[in-house]
Design a protein around this motif. Structure first.
Motif, PDB file in Angstrom:
ATOM      1  N   GLU A 160       0.814  -1.224   0.000  1.00  0.00           N
ATOM      2  CA  GLU A 160       0.000   0.000   0.000  1.00  0.00           C
ATOM      3  C   GLU A 160       0.846   1.273   0.000  1.00  0.00           C
ATOM      4  OE1 GLU A 160      -1.761   3.411   2.273  1.00  0.00           O
ATOM      5  OE2 GLU A 160      -0.246   1.994   2.958  1.00  0.00           O
ATOM      6  N   ALA A 161       1.827   1.367   0.899  1.00  0.00           N
ATOM      7  CA  ALA A 161       2.613   2.601   1.029  1.00  0.00           C
ATOM      8  C   ALA A 161       3.396   2.891  -0.256  1.00  0.00           C
ATOM      9  CB  ALA A 161       3.567   2.496   2.214  1.00  0.00           C
ATOM     10  N   ASP A 162       3.965   1.852  -0.861  1.00  0.00           N
ATOM     11  CA  ASP A 162       4.742   2.043  -2.093  1.00  0.00           C
ATOM     12  C   ASP A 162       3.846   2.479  -3.248  1.00  0.00           C
ATOM     13  OD1 ASP A 162       7.125   1.357  -0.882  1.00  0.00           O
ATOM     14  OD2 ASP A 162       6.976  -0.761  -1.415  1.00  0.00           O
ATOM     15  N   VAL A 163       2.660   1.871  -3.355  1.00  0.00           N
ATOM     16  CA  VAL A 163       1.758   2.223  -4.450  1.00  0.00           C
ATOM     17  C   VAL A 163       1.257   3.657  -4.294  1.00  0.00           C
ATOM     18  CG1 VAL A 163      -0.442   1.704  -5.568  1.00  0.00           C
ATOM     19  CG2 VAL A 163       1.068  -0.159  -4.858  1.00  0.00           C
ATOM     20  N   TRP A 194      -9.565  14.931  -1.642  1.00  0.00           N
ATOM     21  CA  TRP A 194      -9.403  14.563  -0.232  1.00  0.00           C
ATOM     22  C   TRP A 194      -7.943  14.247   0.078  1.00  0.00           C
ATOM     23  CZ3 TRP A 194     -12.224  11.788  -3.838  1.00  0.00           C
ATOM     24  CH2 TRP A 194     -11.666  10.599  -4.286  1.00  0.00           C
ATOM     25  N   LEU A 195      -7.031  14.661  -0.819  1.00  0.00           N
ATOM     26  CA  LEU A 195      -5.612  14.380  -0.636  1.00  0.00           C
ATOM     27  C   LEU A 195      -5.132  14.920   0.705  1.00  0.00           C
ATOM     28  CD1 LEU A 195      -3.005  13.272  -1.984  1.00  0.00           C
ATOM     29  CD2 LEU A 195      -2.569  15.604  -2.768  1.00  0.00           C
ATOM     30  N   SER A 196      -4.473  14.074   1.481  1.00  0.00           N
ATOM     31  CA  SER A 196      -3.937  14.473   2.783  1.00  0.00           C
ATOM     32  C   SER A 196      -2.680  13.666   3.072  1.00  0.00           C
ATOM     33  CB  SER A 196      -4.966  14.238   3.891  1.00  0.00           C
ATOM     34  OG  SER A 196      -4.370  14.441   5.163  1.00  0.00           O
ATOM     35  N   PRO A 197      -1.625  14.311   3.577  1.00  0.00           N
ATOM     36  CA  PRO A 197      -0.401  13.572   3.916  1.00  0.00           C
ATOM     37  C   PRO A 197      -0.497  12.858   5.255  1.00  0.00           C
ATOM     38  CG  PRO A 197      -0.108  15.891   4.420  1.00  0.00           C
ATOM     39  CD  PRO A 197      -1.484  15.761   3.788  1.00  0.00           C
ATOM     40  N   LYS A 198      -1.593  13.078   5.996  1.00  0.00           N
ATOM     41  CA  LYS A 198      -1.705  12.498   7.338  1.00  0.00           C
ATOM     42  C   LYS A 198      -1.758  10.974   7.285  1.00  0.00           C
ATOM     43  CE  LYS A 198      -4.099  16.039  10.088  1.00  0.00           C
ATOM     44  NZ  LYS A 198      -5.335  16.324  10.847  1.00  0.00           N
ATOM     45  N   ARG A 199      -1.004  10.363   8.200  1.00  0.00           N
ATOM     46  CA  ARG A 199      -1.104   8.927   8.426  1.00  0.00           C
ATOM     47  C   ARG A 199      -1.301   8.706   9.914  1.00  0.00           C
ATOM     48  NH1 ARG A 199      -0.027   4.876   4.761  1.00  0.00           N
ATOM     49  NH2 ARG A 199       0.611   5.556   2.697  1.00  0.00           N
ATOM     50  N   TYR A 200      -2.240   7.827  10.270  1.00  0.00           N
ATOM     51  CA  TYR A 200      -2.547   7.548  11.656  1.00  0.00           C
ATOM     52  C   TYR A 200      -1.991   6.171  12.039  1.00  0.00           C
ATOM     53  CZ  TYR A 200      -6.049  11.299  11.310  1.00  0.00           C
ATOM     54  OH  TYR A 200      -6.685  12.500  11.131  1.00  0.00           O
ATOM     55  N   PHE A 201      -1.777   5.993  13.334  1.00  0.00           N
ATOM     56  CA  PHE A 201      -1.284   4.716  13.828  1.00  0.00           C
ATOM     57  C   PHE A 201      -2.214   4.187  14.909  1.00  0.00           C
ATOM     58  CE2 PHE A 201       2.239   6.865  11.950  1.00  0.00           C
ATOM     59  CZ  PHE A 201       2.980   5.872  11.335  1.00  0.00           C
ATOM     60  N   ARG A 228       4.547   3.444  18.200  1.00  0.00           N
ATOM     61  CA  ARG A 228       4.997   3.092  16.856  1.00  0.00           C
ATOM     62  C   ARG A 228       6.058   4.088  16.404  1.00  0.00           C
ATOM     63  NH1 ARG A 228       2.266   0.390  12.658  1.00  0.00           N
ATOM     64  NH2 ARG A 228       3.758   0.046  10.976  1.00  0.00           N
ATOM     65  N   GLU A 229       7.184   3.569  15.917  1.00  0.00           N
ATOM     66  CA  GLU A 229       8.283   4.441  15.511  1.00  0.00           C
ATOM     67  C   GLU A 229       7.842   5.397  14.409  1.00  0.00           C
ATOM     68  OE1 GLU A 229      12.870   4.093  13.754  1.00  0.00           O
ATOM     69  OE2 GLU A 229      11.717   2.296  14.280  1.00  0.00           O
ATOM     70  N   GLY A 230       8.156   6.664  14.564  1.00  0.00           N
ATOM     71  CA  GLY A 230       7.817   7.656  13.550  1.00  0.00           C
ATOM     72  C   GLY A 230       6.458   8.288  13.738  1.00  0.00           C
ATOM     73  N   ALA A 231       5.680   7.808  14.697  1.00  0.00           N
ATOM     74  CA  ALA A 231       4.348   8.362  14.904  1.00  0.00           C
ATOM     75  C   ALA A 231       4.410   9.524  15.882  1.00  0.00           C
ATOM     76  CB  ALA A 231       3.421   7.286  15.453  1.00  0.00           C
ATOM     77  N   SER A 232       3.750  10.610  15.556  1.00  0.00           N
ATOM     78  CA  SER A 232       3.699  11.743  16.470  1.00  0.00           C
ATOM     79  C   SER A 232       2.647  11.490  17.537  1.00  0.00           C
ATOM     80  CB  SER A 232       3.345  13.015  15.697  1.00  0.00           C
ATOM     81  OG  SER A 232       2.010  12.955  15.251  1.00  0.00           O
ATOM     82  N   GLY A 288       1.589   3.287   8.755  1.00  0.00           N
ATOM     83  CA  GLY A 288       0.378   3.917   9.267  1.00  0.00           C
ATOM     84  C   GLY A 288      -0.638   4.058   8.152  1.00  0.00           C
ATOM     85  N   PHE A 289      -1.901   4.291   8.511  1.00  0.00           N
ATOM     86  CA  PHE A 289      -2.928   4.382   7.468  1.00  0.00           C
ATOM     87  C   PHE A 289      -3.266   5.837   7.175  1.00  0.00           C
ATOM     88  CE2 PHE A 289      -4.843   3.370  11.581  1.00  0.00           C
ATOM     89  CZ  PHE A 289      -5.765   4.388  11.773  1.00  0.00           C
ATOM     90  N   LEU A 290      -3.541   6.098   5.903  1.00  0.00           N
ATOM     91  CA  LEU A 290      -3.875   7.438   5.460  1.00  0.00           C
ATOM     92  C   LEU A 290      -5.162   7.936   6.124  1.00  0.00           C
ATOM     93  CD1 LEU A 290      -3.199   7.072   1.648  1.00  0.00           C
ATOM     94  CD2 LEU A 290      -1.895   8.503   3.229  1.00  0.00           C
ATOM     95  N   ARG A 291      -5.286   9.255   6.208  1.00  0.00           N
ATOM     96  CA  ARG A 291      -6.506   9.824   6.786  1.00  0.00           C
ATOM     97  C   ARG A 291      -7.742   9.372   6.005  1.00  0.00           C
ATOM     98  NH1 ARG A 291      -9.324  13.194   9.877  1.00  0.00           N
ATOM     99  NH2 ARG A 291     -10.983  14.401   8.883  1.00  0.00           N
ATOM    100  N   SER A 292      -7.618   9.211   4.694  1.00  0.00           N
ATOM    101  CA  SER A 292      -8.774   8.768   3.910  1.00  0.00           C
ATOM    102  C   SER A 292      -9.246   7.385   4.365  1.00  0.00           C
ATOM    103  CB  SER A 292      -8.439   8.757   2.417  1.00  0.00           C
ATOM    104  OG  SER A 292      -7.336   7.901   2.154  1.00  0.00           O
TER     105      SER A 292
END
Length: 373
Positions: free
Chosen positions: A186-189, A275-282, A287-291, A354-358
């Motif tokens: 998913e992340a690569d695609v 609905w493009l958003s750079p947000k990713r949730y965990f 989780r490493e890299g998660a704010s 992490g999963f996208l906001r969408s």
């Protein structure tokens, strides 16, 4: 060749406690129709030059029908990766080896007994129907069924109730394998789509059909054998035509394909909100890299809630939900296996970045609709 050491360790670990060497199946990394597939007992030889090969542990205990092993060709449509939406068709193909299965370490050079590729086995002289024959019959059987034929065989062999239970187990495990397959890429695609599709970085105008080859063992566990991005749509038999023509019709309806208006052009007032958003949730703490802001976020129970900033929807996100609902309503014979009200929470931790906001918004919506029923 670069993974030879890992393969050697796998072979050695399999031989611990006096166990016999495992059988491996080796195939070209970019080929089709069963070309170049070989089986080896123990450590296979490494390819030479620039040749790349794929090596898999052979499924030694396949589920057997009339003495033959088989695989399942299931048709999957991904209508988008942002958010990820996966559909599995209700009909597919059961593809048999032409000859009886001799065992994982026997007759390794007999492709007709070990391989289920239709392109290989169709050259074997098979003309008789298998239905009604005894399981130990040496007579030839058809080398291709529809999945509905397998349903009938399971119910005839194990009884209606048990047969339905067995298929339900196989189907549930197949869905699990399919979802995990697409989560792994998913992340690569998504990254590639955003790089290449400048006019539509969410990829909302794209969809793809995959032919997934799955192997079932004698405990009804399911293993992914191959994921084909260009599955054969040839209709050389009545069975092929019945399965594939219906699947294609339902796929085009699902995707909402409509004729192109050649003289149409998109003006500045015709651009729809994205609905493009750079947000990713965990979903998991630490989780490493998660704010802190996006760690452990539960699904929203109500949109635009004053006490939850994550629940506020943009115009583009509202459009995305309407599009996803319309798509789901056109699914026909396709079963949306991800996301659903129950599957998202189960698989959310498996998104590699992490999963996208969408994904969060659509999963929340599916959960709300399920709770309202």
């Amino acid at each position: 060749p670069s993974e030879a050491a890992q393969l050697q360790r796998d072979c050695q670990s399999a031989c611990e406690a006096g166990a016999s060497e495992p059988t491996y199946i080796v195939k070209p990394s970019a080929s089709s129709c069963g070309k170049g597939i070989l089986l080896y007992k123990g450590m296979p030889p490494m390819p030479t030059g620039t040749k790349q090969m794929v090596c898999q542990r052979y499924v030694a205990n396949p589920m057997i029908v009339h003495g033959r092993k088989f695989d399942l060709r299931m048709y999957c449509v991904v209508t988008g990766f942002d958010p990820l939406r996966i559909y599995l068709f209700d009909q597919g193909l059961v593809r048999f080896a032409a000859e009886k299965y001799p065992g994982a370490d026997q007759l390794l050079d007999n492709s007709y007994a070990h391989l289920t590729n239709y392109s290989i086995n169709k050259t074997s002289a098979l003309a008789k129907q298998s239905k009604g024959k005894e399981a130990d019959s040496d007579e030839a059987i058809d080398i291709k069924w529809a999945i509905s034929d397998l349903h009938e065989w399971l119910e005839a062999t194990h009884g209606p109730t048990k047969g339905k239970e067995i298929w339900a187990t196989i189907y549930q495990r197949s869905k699990d394998v399919v979802i995990k397959t697409f989560l792994s890429i998913e992340a690569d695609v998504v990254s590639k789509i955003r790089q290449e599709c400048k006019s539509d970085p969410t990829g909302s105008r794209c969809f793809e059909l995959y032919g997934l080859d799955l192997m079932v063992d004698d405990q009804y566990n399911v293993t992914l054998i191959e994921a084909n991005i260009m599955p054969s749509l040839a209709t050389g038999s009545t069975l092929d035509k019945a399965v594939k023509a219906r699947m294609l019709a339902h796929m085009l309806t699902l995707a909402g394909v409509f004729p192109c208006a050649r003289d149409a052009h998109e003006g500045p007032d015709d651009v729809l909100p994205s609905w493009l958003s750079p947000k990713r949730y965990f979903y998991r703490e630490g989780r490493e890299g998660a704010s802190d802001e996006t760690t452990g976020i539960p699904l929203a129970t109500k949109f635009d809630s004053s006490g939850d900033s994550h629940s506020s929807l943009t115009l583009g996100e509202r459009r995305m939900l309407a599009m996803a609902d319309g798509e789901h309503g056109r699914a026909g014979g396709f079963d949306r296996i991800f996301p659903t009200a129950t599957t998202f929470s189960q698989y959310a931790p498996l998104f590699s970045e992490g999963f996208l906001r969408s994904n969060y918004v659509l999963a929340s919506w599916e959960s709300m609709k399920a709770g309202a029923k």
